[in-house]
Structures are given as C-alpha cells and as structure tokens.
Design a protein around this motif. Structure first.
Motif, PDB file in Angstrom:
ATOM      1  N   VAL A 178       7.552   2.529   0.219  1.00  0.00           N
ATOM      2  CA  VAL A 178       7.022   2.476   1.717  1.00  0.00           C
ATOM      3  C   VAL A 178       8.419   2.012   2.646  1.00  0.00           C
ATOM      4  O   VAL A 178       9.251   1.535   2.099  1.00  0.00           O
ATOM      5  N   SER A 215       8.124   0.451   5.296  1.00  0.00           N
ATOM      6  CA  SER A 215       7.486  -1.054   6.134  1.00  0.00           C
ATOM      7  C   SER A 215       8.363  -1.880   5.529  1.00  0.00           C
ATOM      8  O   SER A 215       8.735  -2.075   4.480  1.00  0.00           O
ATOM      9  N   TYR A 224      -3.932   0.228  -0.715  1.00  0.00           N
ATOM     10  CA  TYR A 224      -3.693   1.064   0.471  1.00  0.00           C
ATOM     11  C   TYR A 224      -2.611   2.004   0.608  1.00  0.00           C
ATOM     12  O   TYR A 224      -2.616   3.148   1.724  1.00  0.00           O
ATOM     13  N   GLY A 236      -2.289   6.299   1.103  1.00  0.00           N
ATOM     14  CA  GLY A 236      -1.661   6.856   2.159  1.00  0.00           C
ATOM     15  C   GLY A 236      -1.757   6.262   3.533  1.00  0.00           C
ATOM     16  O   GLY A 236      -1.955   6.956   4.682  1.00  0.00           O
ATOM     17  N   TYR A 237      -2.491   4.901   3.554  1.00  0.00           N
ATOM     18  CA  TYR A 237      -2.878   4.302   4.860  1.00  0.00           C
ATOM     19  C   TYR A 237      -1.908   4.135   5.716  1.00  0.00           C
ATOM     20  O   TYR A 237      -2.143   4.174   7.066  1.00  0.00           O
ATOM     21  N   PHE A 238      -0.544   3.947   5.415  1.00  0.00           N
ATOM     22  CA  PHE A 238       0.475   3.650   6.304  1.00  0.00           C
ATOM     23  C   PHE A 238       1.044   4.750   6.620  1.00  0.00           C
ATOM     24  O   PHE A 238       1.885   5.516   6.035  1.00  0.00           O
ATOM     25  N   SER A 239       1.067   5.507   7.866  1.00  0.00           N
ATOM     26  CA  SER A 239       1.493   6.718   8.412  1.00  0.00           C
ATOM     27  C   SER A 239       3.174   6.419   8.930  1.00  0.00           C
ATOM     28  O   SER A 239       3.670   7.108   9.004  1.00  0.00           O
ATOM     29  N   GLN A 240       3.423   5.196   9.308  1.00  0.00           N
ATOM     30  CA  GLN A 240       4.552   4.839  10.100  1.00  0.00           C
ATOM     31  C   GLN A 240       5.165   3.423   9.543  1.00  0.00           C
ATOM     32  O   GLN A 240       4.279   2.722   9.098  1.00  0.00           O
ATOM     33  N   SER A 241       6.170   3.279   9.722  1.00  0.00           N
ATOM     34  CA  SER A 241       6.896   1.998   9.526  1.00  0.00           C
ATOM     35  C   SER A 241       6.342   0.781  10.355  1.00  0.00           C
ATOM     36  O   SER A 241       5.996   0.813  11.492  1.00  0.00           O
ATOM     37  N   SER A 242       6.092   0.070   9.233  1.00  0.00           N
ATOM     38  CA  SER A 242       5.104  -1.432  10.028  1.00  0.00           C
ATOM     39  C   SER A 242       5.696  -2.296   9.460  1.00  0.00           C
ATOM     40  O   SER A 242       6.472  -2.497   8.762  1.00  0.00           O
TER      41      SER A 242
END
Lengths: 354, 354
Positions: free
Chosen positions: A44, A46, A304, A308-314
C-alpha cells in the motif's frame, strides 16, 4: 522536560485538580513506530504507524486508565481497590495499588484462570481470591463490595479508566500533528475504542480555534468467536486464542457502536487464523512482539487492504494493546523450532545457508 | 519533538554518520521513577530513582546497544547477525534483525536452555541452532562464522553494543540535570557497567565548557554464586536465580574494574536471598515488576543502607535492567498464593479484613 506520566502531561483534560494525589508509574508516552516493512509487505502507499502500548509499565494500555482510577481512589479516601479480572486489568490495578499503598483485591472464578496470567497481580501483592462461581458472580461481588465499603471498583465501568485511556489518542495527534485517517484497534470489552474516540473528539474541540484536526474512521475488530457487537447479541461462550478480547458481553457496547457510526468506521470480525498471521507478521517483519489480541488491529488492516478498501494514500494507525511477553506460550506454539546441529563451522554454515 | 530512538537522539556521540541506516524500534527514553516508597521503607533521606529499562521494546536494556550494532551491520553490508545467547541478547538481536531484514542466527548449547527463554528469538524469526557442545563452544563458533562470512557478531564483544548502552547514562543526566552521586547496578558480563561509566565520563567532557557535571560512584553487584570479579577468578559453574547475570567469566572484566576504581565505587556481592527480597520489595512497594537480575541493584542499595554507608543526603540511581515478564515463573514461586472463598459478600469481606 522530564516526562512525568499521563496525568501531569494532560492534566487540563482529565478529571483531576491540584488536590488530586498523582499515583504514576510513568505510563504513556509509548512509541509510535512507522511500519515501513509492513507497508511494503502489504503493497500500500499509505503511511502505517503502530502504537506500541505494550511498553506501558505493566505491559498493556490498561496503565493509562489505572493511573487516573487509582489516583482518584486515593483522593476519595479509599482503603482498597477491587476488580474482577483474569489478566491485564488485575496486573495494572495491583501495580498502581502497590505504588499508592492501597490494598488490592482481585476476584477470579475458581479453577478458570491459569496461574501464569496472575503472576503480575500476585507479585504486586494483590489479594487474589478465587470464588466458587463464574466471572459474572465475581464482577457482581466486586460491585457489591465497592457499594458497601470504602473500596473502589477499578473494572472498566469505572469512568476514570476511560478518561485515562483517551490520552493515547492525544499522544497520536501530538506525534503526527493531526489525527490519522484510519484508526485500527482490537475490540473486546469496548472501553478502549470508546476512550480513543472520546480522545480524538475532545482534542479536536480543544484545538478548534488554532487548527482543524481530522477525525479518524474508527476500525474496530473482534475475534470471530467472540464478536457480540458484530453478531448483534451477547455470546454465551466466547472463544478465541486472543484472550484479552475474549468477551461475550462488552461493558461499553453502545459507546463502541457510537464510535463506529459517528466516525463512519466499522466494527468487523477477524478469525483466529488471521490474528495469528498478523501476530507473526508483526514479530518477524517489524520486530514487535505483541499479545495475540493486539494483532487483531493489524489483522483487520490486512483484511481491508486485501479487500481494496484504501483507494488513496492515507495515514493509518494500528493500536498494539499489550506486550507479547504477556503470553510467551503462544509464541512457542506459533514460532519456528530450534534445530540441533553439530558443533563445527561447516555444519552451522550449512544450516545458515551461507 | 517526536521521539525517534537513541541513535537519532544522541547521534553526535555515537559511531554513526549521515550514511548509517538507522534501524530502530524506538528503544530508550525509559522512565526514571522516583522511589519515594522505597526511600521511606529504607529510612534514608537520599533521593532514590529507578531507571526502568524493562520498558525497552524487547523488555531489556539490550535494545540500546542492539540498535547501534544492527545499524552498523547493515551499513557494513552484512547479510546476517549471529550471537551465542540464551536470553535477552538473543531476543534483542532477533527483533532488530527482523526490522533490518537481516537473517539472525542464535547459537545455544543443546539441552541447556529452557524453551521459554527463547520465545522472543523464535517468534522474531531467528534461526536458533542448538549445538552439540557447551556455551563456550557456541560463542567460539559464532566468532568463527563472523570471521569467515559476511555475518556480524552481536555478542557483547561487539563494541557498538557498549556505545549504544552508554546512552542510558546520558538520559539519566538529561533527566536529573546532573549525574547522581551513586549509581547502583547488576554486574554479569560487565558490559553494561562499562557502558554507563563511559557514558557518564563522555557526557561530562561534552558539557565541560558549559557546566561541571558530577561523576557517580559506580556500585556494581554480582550474585553470590556468580561473582568472579569479587572473587578474583573465573567461576566454573556460576549459580544464581538471577539468570541474566549468571556469568562465570565476564567479557568486560577489566573495564568493570576500571569503572569501579576510577569512580571510587565498589563491586560487591548480594545473595540470592537478598536479590529476592529486593525483587519483592520493588513489586510490592514501588509497583515495578523486574527480572530477578535487575533486583541486584536494589539489593545492593539495601545492603549498603543497612551498613550505614550513606552519611549524608545523596542522589541515588538504581538500574532495573529487564522486565519481570521475562521470568513470570519466578513471580509465581515467590509471590503470595491465590485463596479460595465462597461467593458471598461476607466471605469476601472477611478475607479482605474489611
């Protein structure tokens, strides 16, 4: 400045006054560790941070609440504290009571608790009484005692516990300069998710004139066999290897649901297999040894990410609630084994694949 | 400022450059706890502080040295680290190697080590090899491997270990504003007393233009059955319940004697009985649960107080080297026992003497 524990650090936001005697073992101020290896493993982009609460004095996050609960007990003139607990709460209560010179009584159901889980309560001088009854009987008796005698109940229904525990959210914001986007944590009795959500909201209000802080989505994870909030009903016989979250009827059930709904988060399930996978990953990839229950936060994160829960950098924070040394037997069961080799250079080098 | 571990905090005084990759688990920055209850118990008018090194990531002071040793190993292009160790060193080496993505090999004598002592090394993914030989054979082989392969030896003969460990002295001075008058600590392999003395001297030199820092008397304590420095000769079969200082031929023997002599301190003996007494006192009076070896420092303090050693008010620091959760069985053996009672208010209240 020299660190003096969570009460002195956050006294303006805690239910203490100048008159409150401060009983501290210098809890809190735990590391927030950037988990770069874990990030790469999960693929990821993030930022992932791990809040290593196992480095509190008695090895779990319970110390944050106990410093407040025991300090208030002393202020109120109590002669003893009491709890019904088989694990981290009793360890913390006994340690802080020792420092406060208060008697500590721990009620447990006879025959149901392994002695190893009680080593801390016992060595800190608590009176551990095994009652002929179940855990509910023990808790009921503890309540009764606290109603009739100058004895303070320090189970999680003591509101000072939540107050102290919220300081971990303050620390995260102080470290990152803001709240994270996502906050992953284990959910058992649900007091801790209640405390973090309270902490994030209060800190946001405190700073509102200066700057606008984020509020994270609260991502709570129960073990599959002990998931009353997810199932929507109490679980009579909760089952999971993650003993610290083996709870069938959480004390802070409603508050946990509020945290989930207000934050647009989730309370979801992870299996024991997923917990063990995360437990191994933390120790072998990040060098952090945790209690199995602690790994529920990272197990949830893995789940998660895979969905594919995280669509963008967090920015993601996972709470590691207790140290792995609390449950060394689990490590022995799960880890690779010792191998026997001949005592010569070649044999050892071969084993090492050099 | 956010805490980033001992290397970043003290980089100007450690053997690192801008190019050194920093492998950290955010070790160090451990609590220095004022032991008011202990002071009253002992009836002294000195200030007593306890440096709780058990709150390092793997539960002992070893992490301070390991962050430097493993960071340097990565800088030097090593593919693995190796140690001969049965306890805290292997736990720390395995954890830091995991974070560094290095292989870690731990050599132990076959049959001589309880599995519980290895839970951390194993869960952190170390390859633990039990060799058909004794501890000296294991250490000899580890040295040989490190000479012939790109494998770094992280036993205490690795000088980077001492460098990292000296940061604990820096922290004490930073907390107190000066060095203490007396510094009490356990002595086993004698690397740690070497490191503290080095740290105090270096910090004094660093600050000499600004202010004159004290130098403490170094008060080191060996267990009665494992006291080679006090006896003046190696001990073939060292015996003590304090396993972390059960050493018959310390690697840093000469340096420990230098620390003692230069500081006008002592290296003396405490019995297992005195160690256990101090161990119980720490947990029941101060709420601090330590490894038995850690209690040797406080056992030494008790001994010297009883001998009337302190004629005037002083500042005393005792080092608590490891967390009690490293050896929970000892707590169970030493502590009071669980009592069984009937599940009614009166029975419990009677037991509590309310």
């Amino acid at each position: 400045m020299v660190y003096q524990g969570v009460i002195r650090r956050y006294k303006n936001y805690l239910p203490v006054t100048e008159k409150t005697p401060i009983i501290t073992l210098l809890e809190g101020d735990t590391p927030l560790i950037e988990a770069e290896n874990l990030r790469v493993s999960l693929g990821v982009d993030s930022k992932i941070y791990l809040k290593y609460e196992g480095l509190n004095p008695t090895g779990s996050f319970k110390d944050r609440g106990m410093t407040v609960a025991v300090s208030k007990a002393v202020e109120e003139g109590a002669s003893a504290v009491i709890c019904a607990s088989t694990g981290n709460t009793s360890a913390s209560a006994a340690a802080y009571a020792a420092k406060a010179k208060l008697k500590c009584v721990v009620l447990i159901p006879e025959g149901a608790v392994a002695l190893g889980k009680l080593s801390q309560a016992l060595i800190h001088g608590a009176e551990v009484l095994a009652i002929k009854g179940n855990f509910d009987d023990a808790l009921h008796l503890a309540r009764e005692i606290s109603n009739k005698y100058p004895v303070v109940l320090v189970n999680s229904i003591n509101p000072h516990r939540i107050e102290g525990q919220k300081t971990a959210a303050f620390e995260i914001v102080d470290s990152l300069g803001d709240a994270p986007d996502y906050h992953f944590m284990p959910v058992g009795n649900a007091g801790n998710i209640t405390a973090y959500w309270k902490g994030y909201r209060e800190y946001r209000k405190i700073f509102q004139e200066k700057r606008k802080l984020k509020l994270p989505r609260m991502m709570g994870f129960q073990a599959e066999g002990a998931a009353p909030i997810v199932r929507g009903h109490p679980i009579k016989k909760p089952r999971t290897i993650a003993t610290a979250i083996r709870i069938g009827n959480p004390a802070s059930w409603k508050k946990a649901e509020e945290a989930r709904d207000e934050s647009k988060g989730v309370i979801d399930i992870v299996s024991d297999k997923e917990i063990i996978e995360a437990y191994r990953m933390l120790s072998s990839v990040e060098g952090l040894f945790v209690e199995p229950a602690s790994a529920a936060s990272v197990a949830g994160l893995v789940k998660y990410v895979r969905q594919g829960y995280f669509s963008q950098s967090s920015t993601i924070v996972c709470i590691l609630t207790g140290h792995g040394l609390k449950d060394p037997d689990r490590a022995i069961k799960v880890a690779r084994k010792v191998r026997v080799v001949k005592a010569d250079l070649k044999s050892v080098a071969n084993q090492m694949r050099l």
